[in-house]
Design a protein around this motif. Structure first.
Motif, PDB file in Angstrom:
ATOM      1  N   ALA A  88       0.830  -1.206   0.000  1.00  0.00           N
ATOM      2  CA  ALA A  88       0.000   0.000   0.000  1.00  0.00           C
ATOM      3  C   ALA A  88       0.869   1.262   0.000  1.00  0.00           C
ATOM      4  N   ALA A  89       1.978   1.225   0.738  1.00  0.00           N
ATOM      5  CA  ALA A  89       2.868   2.392   0.791  1.00  0.00           C
ATOM      6  C   ALA A  89       3.525   2.633  -0.561  1.00  0.00           C
ATOM      7  N   ARG A  90       3.894   1.562  -1.253  1.00  0.00           N
ATOM      8  CA  ARG A  90       4.500   1.710  -2.572  1.00  0.00           C
ATOM      9  C   ARG A  90       3.523   2.369  -3.544  1.00  0.00           C
ATOM     10  N   GLU A  91       2.285   1.952  -3.477  1.00  0.00           N
ATOM     11  CA  GLU A  91       1.268   2.543  -4.347  1.00  0.00           C
ATOM     12  C   GLU A  91       1.057   4.021  -4.014  1.00  0.00           C
ATOM     13  N   ALA A  92       1.029   4.353  -2.716  1.00  0.00           N
ATOM     14  CA  ALA A  92       0.819   5.746  -2.309  1.00  0.00           C
ATOM     15  C   ALA A  92       2.001   6.624  -2.689  1.00  0.00           C
ATOM     16  N   THR A  93       3.208   6.078  -2.598  1.00  0.00           N
ATOM     17  CA  THR A  93       4.396   6.849  -2.984  1.00  0.00           C
ATOM     18  C   THR A  93       4.357   7.181  -4.468  1.00  0.00           C
ATOM     19  N   GLY A  94       3.861   6.255  -5.270  1.00  0.00           N
ATOM     20  CA  GLY A  94       3.719   6.512  -6.695  1.00  0.00           C
ATOM     21  C   GLY A  94       2.757   7.639  -6.996  1.00  0.00           C
ATOM     22  N   LYS A  95       1.889   7.959  -6.036  1.00  0.00           N
ATOM     23  CA  LYS A  95       0.932   9.053  -6.214  1.00  0.00           C
ATOM     24  C   LYS A  95       1.421  10.355  -5.583  1.00  0.00           C
ATOM     25  N   GLY A  96       2.678  10.365  -5.161  1.00  0.00           N
ATOM     26  CA  GLY A  96       3.258  11.606  -4.664  1.00  0.00           C
ATOM     27  C   GLY A  96       3.415  11.708  -3.169  1.00  0.00           C
TER      28      GLY A  96
END
Length: 645
Positions: free
Chosen positions: A253-261
């Motif tokens: 989930a953190a990897r996905e959120a990091t991809g969103k800025g």
């Protein structure tokens, strides 16, 4: 599975990355050039409107200039489809019409085994989630809601509860025909030493599932409800699925959120991650109850180039941060680093958010400090560097730490930063170092008298002359700098421009042959040439014979000694001004006498003059040896003249 040599190369040559990516993006027709395989689109990994996502069809790679996502066609399928590498290969091979090679039977068996264990873990998770909603989980629900968690958080993080029973989960799984061996291999139960049935690993604990980046439940973390339990937090044991040193809580989930800025935040525990996420900081992860490992650090860097470490503000949290610094130093590379958000004393991110809201946390993240700051602070905090030996000890420790950095460029920048901090640590003390009489601060009248005295004014003028010689000598012969660096650092320069030059020489870290050019760039050629043309500089031996480094060092040592002796005598005189108001003291007279002798001996040079002199008729002293030579020469001249009578 093991792939035969050349299979992946052929697969990549048969597929077009732009075709693979086109399923997930809308190309920007204004920027893209399809004929050259140069394609642009808004990035599919983070929310944006501009076309910063670039695909080079000829090279077979993609790169986002916004979130820095990069990879090939296989990597794109892995990230967007959330599949493993082999699964991505299978998808791409199917599209390219290439048959997959036969699986290695042993590898296939291992993959099937892991699939079985993952299925058992999912069944266990469902059991724990159901138990949280029963009467047995009432206290656990009350505890969680008391920590500010909502039902939405329960569902998002799949929080469960292990009942206070020895075989609660065991009975549940065995009744569903799960083999005993699989339950034990998944780390969900432990064998009994008393010949009884195995017992549950987790009992009377709040359960937090740990998923890998592909979304599989590979382990659990359990928070004890019994305050007397020896282990407040307990993780699954090491299994074929789970390695806590290679896992991060909330990784996917953190990897996905990091991809969103979002900024990647590394907290200490499960509750911290949940609190951060609930407050809007979606890219939060945590190590699993141990110090951060090298593998975990590499996992963080794959998600974000500069994660922010937000460990607890207690002693244990500070020590964990310091251990992480030592771990990270050898692994640093350009663009990969860490920043640290210092939690208030005794607080963790969960406490801070509950007390001050998301704004308080955001402020700490905005003011997170670079790693060099904490490295420096660790080595100087609470220590006194009032002697050359202590300063040398600090230098040695810092040099050893910097040598751990493998990247020469980063090591150079760290070295410069350490030099700057060292200057700030020691220089203010030197500038404020003034004589304070025994009875306290000197009276204003005494200070004025000292400043206006002929001794002070003459010594100040002498210091300016000597300091000009020192600076010119070091600019002309920078090889001498290492031998006198400590004395140069202790010297109080009179002129502001000379202080700037002093700071430049102490902080310079480049090649010695480039020092003059660097100084010209900073101060200007005219300023340096004016310094070298000063009359007292031009006649100085250290400047005229700058190729003789030993001579330069000897001359500089003499200049420093003379200035320090003059300063010491000035302080003795200043103290005498104050002490004269007291009763006569024979010790005062002795001190002034000794100080004067020391200054006279120093200013006259360290070498005793053993030359014999003779007073000429005009009153001047000439060397006896030279006079005798002249007399002998005159006698020879007279002897050689013809006798004219």
């Amino acid at each position: 599975m093991s792939l035969p040599p050349g299979f992946l190369d052929e697969l990549r040559s048969r597929t077009s990355i732009s075709q693979v990516v086109a399923r997930k993006v809308m190309w920007d027709s204004r920027k893209s050039n399809q004929g050259k395989g140069d394609m642009w689109a808004p990035c599919p990994f983070h929310q944006e409107k501009s076309a910063s996502f670039h695909v080079d069809d000829r090279k077979g790679y993609y790169y986002c200039f916004g979130c820095h996502a990069k990879g090939d066609a296989l990597g794109f399928i892995k990230e967007t489809e959330n599949v493993s590498f082999i699964e991505a290969v299978e998808i791409l091979a199917r599209e390219a019409g290439m048959p997959m090679p036969e699986r290695d039977p042993e590898a296939q068996q291992k993959a099937d085994r892991r699939t079985q264990l993952a299925d058992v873990m999912e069944q266990a998770l469902q059991f724990f989630k159901l138990q949280l909603n029963t009467s047995a989980g009432a206290d656990a629900r009350s505890y969680l809601t008391g920590r500010g968690l909502t039902q939405k958080a329960f569902d998002r993080f799949e929080i469960g509860f292990a009942p206070d029973a020895w075989q609660g989960l065991w009975v549940h799984l065995t009744t569903k025909s799960v083999e005993d061996e699989l339950i034990l291999a998944a780390g969900l139960a432990k064998p009994s030493n008393k010949g009884k049935r195995p017992y549950d690993t987790f009992r009377n604990r709040i359960i937090f599932p740990i998923r890998d980046p592909q979304g599989r439940c590979v382990g659990f973390g359990g928070r004890a409800m019994d305050t007397n339990d020896n282990a407040k937090y307990l993780n699954s044991p090491e299994t074929e699925l789970f390695d806590k040193g290679r896992s991060l809580y909330n990784h996917g989930a953190a990897r996905e959120a990091t991809g969103k800025g979002h900024t990647l935040i590394v907290a200490e525990g499960y509750m911290d991650v949940i609190a951060l996420t609930e407050a809007g900081f979606d890219a939060a992860v945590a190590p699993l109850g141990t110090a951060v490992t090298e593998t975990q650090l590499q996992l963080m860097w794959r998600v974000s180039d500069e994660p922010i470490i937000a460990l607890d503000g207690d002693t244990a949290g500070i020590r964990a941060a310091q251990r992480l610094i030592d771990l990270a130093l050898p692994l640093l590379e350009a663009g990969k680093s860490l920043r640290f958000a210092a939690m208030p004393a005794g607080q963790d991110p969960d406490d801070l958010i509950r007390a001050g809201g998301p704004g308080a946390m955001q402020h700490l993240l905005d003011t997170a400090r670079p790693m060099i700051d904490l490295l420096w602070e660790r080595e100087v905090h609470g220590k006194n560097f009032d002697s050359p030996e202590r300063k040398a000890s600090l230098d040695k420790i810092l040099r050893e730490k910097l040598q751990l950095i493998k990247d020469p460029s980063i090591r150079g920048y760290y070295g410069q930063a350490v030099k700057d901090m060292r200057w700030e640590l020691f220089r203010p003390k030197m500038q404020s170092r003034k004589f304070i009489p025994k009875g306290g601060a000197a009276p204003a009248a005494a200070q004025a008298t000292t400043r206006s005295s002929s001794l002070a004014s003459s010594s100040e003028h002498s210091h300016v002359l000597r300091q000009s010689v020192i600076l010119a000598s070091l600019f002309k012969a920078p090889e001498a700098l290492a031998a006198v660096e400590g004395q140069l650092e202790d010297l109080q320069f009179v002129k502001p421009q000379h202080r700037d030059m002093q700071q430049f020489l102490l902080q310079y870290t480049g090649a010695l042959e480039g020092l003059w050019e660097a100084a010209e760039h900073l101060f200007g050629t005219q300023v340096l040439e004016t310094l070298l043309k000063l009359p007292h500089v031009r006649i100085a031996p250290s400047v005229r014979n700058c190729d003789d480094v030993k001579l330069v060092i000897d001359c500089l040592q003499q200049e420093f000694a003379q200035m320090f002796a003059t300063d010491a005598h000035g302080r003795e005189v200043a103290e005498a001004v104050q002490d004269l108001s007291d009763l006569d003291d024979e010790g005062l007279t002795w001190r002034l006498s000794e100080s004067a002798k020391h200054m006279q001996a120093t200013t006259q040079g360290t070498q005793e003059d053993k030359t014999e002199y003779k007073t000429a008729k005009n009153g001047l002293k000439v060397k006896l040896e030279e006079q005798n030579t002249l007399d002998n020469l005159l006698e020879q001249i007279n002897f050689s003249k013809p006798n004219r009578q």
